[in-house]
Write an enzyme that holds these catalytic residues in place. Structure first.
Site, PDB file in Angstrom:
ATOM      1  N   SER A  14       0.683  -1.084  -0.012  1.00  0.00           N
ATOM      2  CA  SER A  14      -0.044   0.092  -0.018  1.00  0.00           C
ATOM      3  C   SER A  14       0.758   1.336   0.047  1.00  0.00           C
ATOM      4  CB  SER A  14      -0.942  -0.067   1.255  1.00  0.00           C
ATOM      5  OG  SER A  14      -0.384  -0.129   2.275  1.00  0.00           O
ATOM      6  N   GLY A  15       1.904   1.219  -0.702  1.00  0.00           N
ATOM      7  CA  GLY A  15       2.490   2.602  -1.182  1.00  0.00           C
ATOM      8  C   GLY A  15       1.968   2.903  -2.414  1.00  0.00           C
ATOM      9  N   THR A  45       7.054   5.068   0.640  1.00  0.00           N
ATOM     10  CA  THR A  45       6.234   6.322  -0.002  1.00  0.00           C
ATOM     11  C   THR A  45       6.119   7.322   0.904  1.00  0.00           C
ATOM     12  OG1 THR A  45       5.013   4.678  -1.660  1.00  0.00           O
ATOM     13  CG2 THR A  45       4.000   7.117  -1.014  1.00  0.00           C
ATOM     14  N   GLN A  49      10.511  12.824   0.160  1.00  0.00           N
ATOM     15  CA  GLN A  49      10.648  14.080   0.374  1.00  0.00           C
ATOM     16  C   GLN A  49      10.668  14.990  -0.938  1.00  0.00           C
ATOM     17  OE1 GLN A  49      14.403  14.706   2.764  1.00  0.00           O
ATOM     18  NE2 GLN A  49      13.694  13.459   4.478  1.00  0.00           N
ATOM     19  N   GLY A  50      11.635  14.828  -1.403  1.00  0.00           N
ATOM     20  CA  GLY A  50      11.830  15.557  -2.851  1.00  0.00           C
ATOM     21  C   GLY A  50      10.575  16.038  -3.734  1.00  0.00           C
ATOM     22  N   GLY A  51      10.130  15.154  -4.302  1.00  0.00           N
ATOM     23  CA  GLY A  51       8.933  15.052  -4.989  1.00  0.00           C
ATOM     24  C   GLY A  51       8.911  14.317  -6.299  1.00  0.00           C
ATOM     25  N   GLU A 116      16.322  19.187  -9.229  1.00  0.00           N
ATOM     26  CA  GLU A 116      17.288  18.226  -8.408  1.00  0.00           C
ATOM     27  C   GLU A 116      18.404  17.779  -9.230  1.00  0.00           C
ATOM     28  OE1 GLU A 116      14.688  14.930  -6.909  1.00  0.00           O
ATOM     29  OE2 GLU A 116      14.271  16.172  -5.286  1.00  0.00           O
ATOM     30  N   HIS A 235      21.883   6.676  -1.614  1.00  0.00           N
ATOM     31  CA  HIS A 235      21.743   8.165  -1.169  1.00  0.00           C
ATOM     32  C   HIS A 235      23.058   8.837  -0.498  1.00  0.00           C
ATOM     33  CE1 HIS A 235      20.130  11.862  -0.558  1.00  0.00           C
ATOM     34  NE2 HIS A 235      19.135  11.815  -1.121  1.00  0.00           N
ATOM     35  N   ARG A 279      23.847  10.598  -8.587  1.00  0.00           N
ATOM     36  CA  ARG A 279      23.734  10.236  -6.801  1.00  0.00           C
ATOM     37  C   ARG A 279      25.110   9.332  -6.835  1.00  0.00           C
ATOM     38  NH1 ARG A 279      17.525   9.309  -5.353  1.00  0.00           N
ATOM     39  NH2 ARG A 279      17.528  11.413  -4.748  1.00  0.00           N
ATOM     40  N   HIS A 339      19.264   3.313  -0.840  1.00  0.00           N
ATOM     41  CA  HIS A 339      18.157   4.073  -1.087  1.00  0.00           C
ATOM     42  C   HIS A 339      17.153   3.729  -1.834  1.00  0.00           C
ATOM     43  CE1 HIS A 339      16.186   7.734  -0.856  1.00  0.00           C
ATOM     44  NE2 HIS A 339      16.179   8.106  -2.243  1.00  0.00           N
ATOM     45  N   GLU A 363       8.590  -0.119  -6.851  1.00  0.00           N
ATOM     46  CA  GLU A 363      10.148  -0.449  -6.831  1.00  0.00           C
ATOM     47  C   GLU A 363      10.353  -1.880  -6.638  1.00  0.00           C
ATOM     48  OE1 GLU A 363      11.822   1.812  -3.692  1.00  0.00           O
ATOM     49  OE2 GLU A 363      13.611   0.996  -3.666  1.00  0.00           O
ATOM     50  N   ARG A 374      18.869   5.582 -11.118  1.00  0.00           N
ATOM     51  CA  ARG A 374      17.666   6.116 -11.115  1.00  0.00           C
ATOM     52  C   ARG A 374      17.806   7.454 -11.107  1.00  0.00           C
ATOM     53  NH1 ARG A 374      13.825   7.823  -6.440  1.00  0.00           N
ATOM     54  NH2 ARG A 374      15.984   8.088  -5.423  1.00  0.00           N
ATOM     55  N   LEU A 380       8.524   7.999  -7.744  1.00  0.00           N
ATOM     56  CA  LEU A 380       6.943   7.845  -7.499  1.00  0.00           C
ATOM     57  C   LEU A 380       6.470   8.268  -8.801  1.00  0.00           C
ATOM     58  CD1 LEU A 380       7.348  10.543  -4.644  1.00  0.00           C
ATOM     59  CD2 LEU A 380       6.694   8.083  -4.434  1.00  0.00           C
TER      60      LEU A 380
HETATM   61  C1  LIG Z   1      13.647   8.480   2.547  1.00  0.00           C
HETATM   62  C2  LIG Z   1      13.125   8.366   1.014  1.00  0.00           C
HETATM   63  C3  LIG Z   1      12.970   9.627   0.389  1.00  0.00           C
HETATM   64  C4  LIG Z   1      12.516   9.286  -1.144  1.00  0.00           C
HETATM   65  N1  LIG Z   1      12.370  10.284  -1.753  1.00  0.00           N
HETATM   66  C5  LIG Z   1      11.716  10.284  -3.122  1.00  0.00           C
HETATM   67  C6  LIG Z   1      11.368  11.337  -3.832  1.00  0.00           C
HETATM   68  O1  LIG Z   1      11.377  12.312  -3.412  1.00  0.00           O
HETATM   69  N2  LIG Z   1      10.969  10.919  -5.228  1.00  0.00           N
HETATM   70  C7  LIG Z   1      10.691   9.967  -5.758  1.00  0.00           C
HETATM   71  O2  LIG Z   1      10.357   9.864  -6.758  1.00  0.00           O
HETATM   72  N3  LIG Z   1      11.006   8.636  -4.691  1.00  0.00           N
HETATM   73  C8  LIG Z   1      11.668   8.871  -3.720  1.00  0.00           C
HETATM   74  N4  LIG Z   1      11.858   7.854  -2.849  1.00  0.00           N
HETATM   75  C9  LIG Z   1      11.491   6.595  -3.286  1.00  0.00           C
HETATM   76  C10 LIG Z   1      10.146   6.236  -3.398  1.00  0.00           C
HETATM   77  O3  LIG Z   1       9.618   6.722  -2.033  1.00  0.00           O
HETATM   78  C11 LIG Z   1       9.961   4.859  -3.512  1.00  0.00           C
HETATM   79  O4  LIG Z   1      10.591   4.306  -4.568  1.00  0.00           O
HETATM   80  C12 LIG Z   1       8.465   4.497  -3.613  1.00  0.00           C
HETATM   81  O5  LIG Z   1       7.570   5.158  -2.805  1.00  0.00           O
HETATM   82  C13 LIG Z   1       8.162   3.091  -3.706  1.00  0.00           C
HETATM   83  O6  LIG Z   1       6.739   3.041  -3.680  1.00  0.00           O
HETATM   84  P1  LIG Z   1       6.141   1.526  -3.672  1.00  0.00           P
HETATM   85  O7  LIG Z   1       4.812   1.826  -3.727  1.00  0.00           O
HETATM   86  O8  LIG Z   1       6.786   0.782  -4.975  1.00  0.00           O
HETATM   87  O9  LIG Z   1       6.691   0.831  -2.416  1.00  0.00           O
HETATM   88  P2  LIG Z   1       6.533   1.283  -0.873  1.00  0.00           P
HETATM   89  O10 LIG Z   1       6.092   2.635  -0.672  1.00  0.00           O
HETATM   90  O11 LIG Z   1       7.848   0.985  -0.150  1.00  0.00           O
HETATM   91  O12 LIG Z   1       5.338   0.384  -0.475  1.00  0.00           O
HETATM   92  C14 LIG Z   1       5.451  -1.077  -0.371  1.00  0.00           C
HETATM   93  C15 LIG Z   1       4.116  -1.863   0.548  1.00  0.00           C
HETATM   94  O13 LIG Z   1       4.215  -3.041   0.603  1.00  0.00           O
HETATM   95  C16 LIG Z   1       4.089  -3.468   1.738  1.00  0.00           C
HETATM   96  N5  LIG Z   1       4.525  -4.747   1.901  1.00  0.00           N
HETATM   97  C17 LIG Z   1       5.880  -4.908   1.666  1.00  0.00           C
HETATM   98  N6  LIG Z   1       6.110  -6.465   1.721  1.00  0.00           N
HETATM   99  C18 LIG Z   1       4.943  -7.157   2.041  1.00  0.00           C
HETATM  100  C19 LIG Z   1       4.372  -8.421   2.146  1.00  0.00           C
HETATM  101  N7  LIG Z   1       5.303  -9.247   2.368  1.00  0.00           N
HETATM  102  N8  LIG Z   1       3.205  -8.312   2.556  1.00  0.00           N
HETATM  103  C20 LIG Z   1       2.123  -7.591   2.540  1.00  0.00           C
HETATM  104  N9  LIG Z   1       2.803  -6.206   2.218  1.00  0.00           N
HETATM  105  C21 LIG Z   1       4.216  -5.871   2.139  1.00  0.00           C
HETATM  106  C22 LIG Z   1       4.573  -2.549   2.577  1.00  0.00           C
HETATM  107  O14 LIG Z   1       4.115  -2.485   3.941  1.00  0.00           O
HETATM  108  C23 LIG Z   1       4.042  -1.256   1.924  1.00  0.00           C
HETATM  109  O15 LIG Z   1       2.680  -0.972   2.257  1.00  0.00           O
HETATM  110  C24 LIG Z   1      12.426   8.110  -1.684  1.00  0.00           C
HETATM  111  C25 LIG Z   1      12.603   6.932  -0.895  1.00  0.00           C
HETATM  112  C26 LIG Z   1      12.911   7.127   0.420  1.00  0.00           C
HETATM  113  C27 LIG Z   1      13.177   5.886   1.283  1.00  0.00           C
END
Ligand SMILES: Cc1cc2nc3c(=O)[nH]c(=O)nc-3n(C[C@H](O)[C@H](O)[C@H](O)COP(=O)(O)OP(=O)(O)OC[C@H]3O[C@@H](n4cnc5c(N)ncnc54)[C@H](O)[C@@H]3O)c2cc1C
Length: 506
Positions: A14-15, A45, A49-51, A116, A235, A279, A339, A363, A374, A380
């Site tokens: 749920s990201g 998610t 921070q950045g956007g 950025e 990072h 990076r 990161h 991701e 990247r 995002l």
């Molecule tokens: C500190 C930080 C800053 C960042 N800043 C930026 C930015 O400014 N701009 C940008 O584009 N990107 C940024 N990123 C990267 C970006 O945030 C991530 O790549 C993106 O949010 C990933 O989204 P996602 O939905 O794929 O995964 P996530 O947001 O990581 O969500 C994964 C989900 O899967 C669930 N999950 C995992 N394993 C299981 C399981 N076994 N069973 C059930 N559920 C599970 C988790 O609980 C979570 O809900 C940043 C990352 C970090 C860590």
């Protein structure tokens, strides 16, 4: 059998990727179950921070965004996937706004665009200054909660149910069942993996505690293709105090500089773009400099001014102060940290993996957009663009079989090896030292052999932590072997055939 228009879809995670897929799939009329291992809206998610990259101001265009993305990917990005990203990005940002994300605007109501590292133009939308991910997560979670979606929180994906070369559902462990170790199988016409990255395989990471590579490990066990796991972005600027708190690249975009122990800017020794170099270049230069001087490198943001720092970066401003630093008056110590994972479960442009019935977005997926590295703020966007595409593709996915799946293969647990010196911490340390920023063939070979010996001794897991440990070990093995197979340095993968002094242990 379900009709194409009304499939049973299980979304795991749920990201931004999982929330986007779930909303699109439900809006397309599918029956959607959203399974997530913590509370809704966790993962990396809300930490972003950045956007989000991709709104094109004067002089900028999708073509220029694509060019920057390809350059960051060091020639290994898939041009077609990049084209999809930049062409569909604006629609997805408009969708986020329509779903309630209040991106920052100027007095006239125009979106504020940040710049950025490695972006040739200012094209990053942000919300709450440096709280973009939290704003996105909040808005999408509210939509999911008010929509027609079954939500299973605190439910851990343990394995994919695979038979006849296709995926038919998931096996999960719910928190209420954790004590008894009872598994629940959920059958589905399509499973969309959105489980995020693998940062917790390293000793230092910006990722959420749940980034244990569960989705990638489950996909490997089920037989799906994975690729590019050697491409891990570190990072360069994480506060070197307490847990890894990220200081956004946007701070350097605003003018902050990196200083060595003599107060000298050293980044121009490594790259003509200085602090705004890609990076991995900055991260390696920081690591090398810290190792050479024996103390952390410092980030100097004092020239930005206290008022602007507090207004533009309220979260970083608060957290640095909580940790005892006044970054408006002094340079703060920083270190690199794992990161972002560029690789993952291989998909086509619609999130389809190599296993029918299994999709991957965000991701956890390897769409080909990021290549060997990247571009900041593209992830995002990638999750939103390909999350929507995968949900649309579910309708065209023809479910092949209703056969009961075979039991998935068992994992193992690290904890059973207590006493042998092995622990999650030991694995993270090994990965940091030998499969991290600077790699050597000897270090990779040694790490792989240790990881394989640990894996050989595993026994069956039952708790959430044990499943996560086993997944980390499998991901570590896949990462180390991918790194060993790529003998030349490219993008985020840096392999040295000469001795390099140990990196800073921070
Ligand atoms: C500190 C930080 C800053 C960042 N800043 C930026 C930015 O400014 N701009 C940008 O584009 N990107 C940024 N990123 C990267 C970006 O945030 C991530 O790549 C993106 O949010 C990933 O989204 P996602 O939905 O794929 O995964 P996530 O947001 O990581 O969500 C994964 C989900 O899967 C669930 N999950 C995992 N394993 C299981 C399981 N076994 N069973 C059930 N559920 C599970 C988790 O609980 C979570 O809900 C940043 C990352 C970090 C860590």
């Amino acid at each position: 059998m379900s009709t194409a228009a009304h499939q049973n879809v299980v979304v795991v995670g749920s990201g931004i990727a999982g929330l986007t897929s779930a909303l699109h799939a439900a809006e397309a009329g599918h029956r959607v179950t959203l399974v997530t291992k913590d509370a809704l809206g966790g993962g990396s998610t809300p930490l972003a921070q950045g956007g989000v990259a991709g709104v094109y101001g004067p002089g900028d265009s999708a073509v220029l965004h694509a060019a920057d993305t390809m350059a960051a990917g060091a020639g290994l990005s898939d041009a077609v996937a990049v084209d999809v990203l930049v062409q569909e990005g604006s629609a997805r940002i408009a969708e986020l706004i329509a779903r309630g994300v209040a991106f920052d605007r100027d007095a006239e109501g125009k979106l504020l665009l940040g710049r950025e590292a490695a972006h040739a133009h200012a094209r990053i939308v942000h919300a709450g200054g440096d709280a973009t991910g939290a704003a996105i997560s909040r808005a999408l979670v509210a939509q999911v909660r008010s929509g027609d979606i079954d939500i299973l929180e605190h439910a851990l994906l343990v394995d994919l149910l695979a038979a006849d070369g296709a995926v038919h559902g998931i096996r999960m462990l719910r928190r209420v069942d954790a004590d008894t170790g009872a598994y629940i199988d959920v059958h589905a016409d399509a499973v969309i993996l959105a489980t995020g990255g693998t940062g917790q395989v390293y000793a230092h990471t910006t990722n959420s505690p749940g980034a244990t590579g569960d989705g990638i490990a489950a996909a490997i066990r089920a037989g799906a293709a994975v690729a590019d796991l050697e491409f891990v972005q570190f990072h360069p600027t994480v506060l070197d105090a307490g847990d890894a708190f990220l200081i956004s690249e946007a701070v350097r975009g605003e003018g902050a500089v990196l200083l060595d122990h003599e107060g000298r800017r050293f980044m121009f020794d490594a790259h003509p773009d200085g602090e705004l170099a890609p990076r991995d270049v900055v991260a390696r230069a920081v690591a090398r400099r810290a190792a050479a001087q024996g103390t952390p490198v410092r980030l100097d943001a004092t020239m930005i001014g206290a008022a602007r720092l507090a207004e533009r970066f309220p979260t970083i401003d608060r957290v640095t102060r909580e940790r005892g630093f006044d970054w408006a008056r002094e340079a703060v110590p920083i270190t690199p940290a794992a990161h972002y994972l560029m690789g993952g479960v291989v998909t086509d442009l619609d999130g389809r993996t190599t296993l029918p019935g299994l999709f991957a977005v965000g991701e956890v997926a390897r769409t080909g957009v990021h290549g060997a590295n990247r571009l900041a703020s593209n992830s995002l966007l990638e999750a939103a663009v390909f999350g929507a595409r995968a949900a649309a593709a579910v309708a065209t996915h023809l479910f092949r079989s209703q056969k009961m799946p075979a039991s998935p293969s068992q994992n193992g647990t690290i904890r059973d090896l207590n006493g042998s010196g092995l622990s999650r911490r030991a694995l993270q340390r090994l990965m940091w030292d030998d499969v991290g920023l600077l790699r050597t063939p000897g270090g990779l070979t040694e790490a792989l052999s240790v990881i394989r010996s640990w894996r050989a001794d595993l026994s069956a897991p039952s708790t959430r932590a044990e499943h996560e440990d086993a997944n980390l070990l499998l991901v570590a093995e896949a990462t180390a072997s991918a790194a060993l197979a790529r003998t030349e340095s490219v993008g985020a993968h840096h392999v040295s055939h000469e001795y390099e002094p140990a990196l800073i242990g921070a």
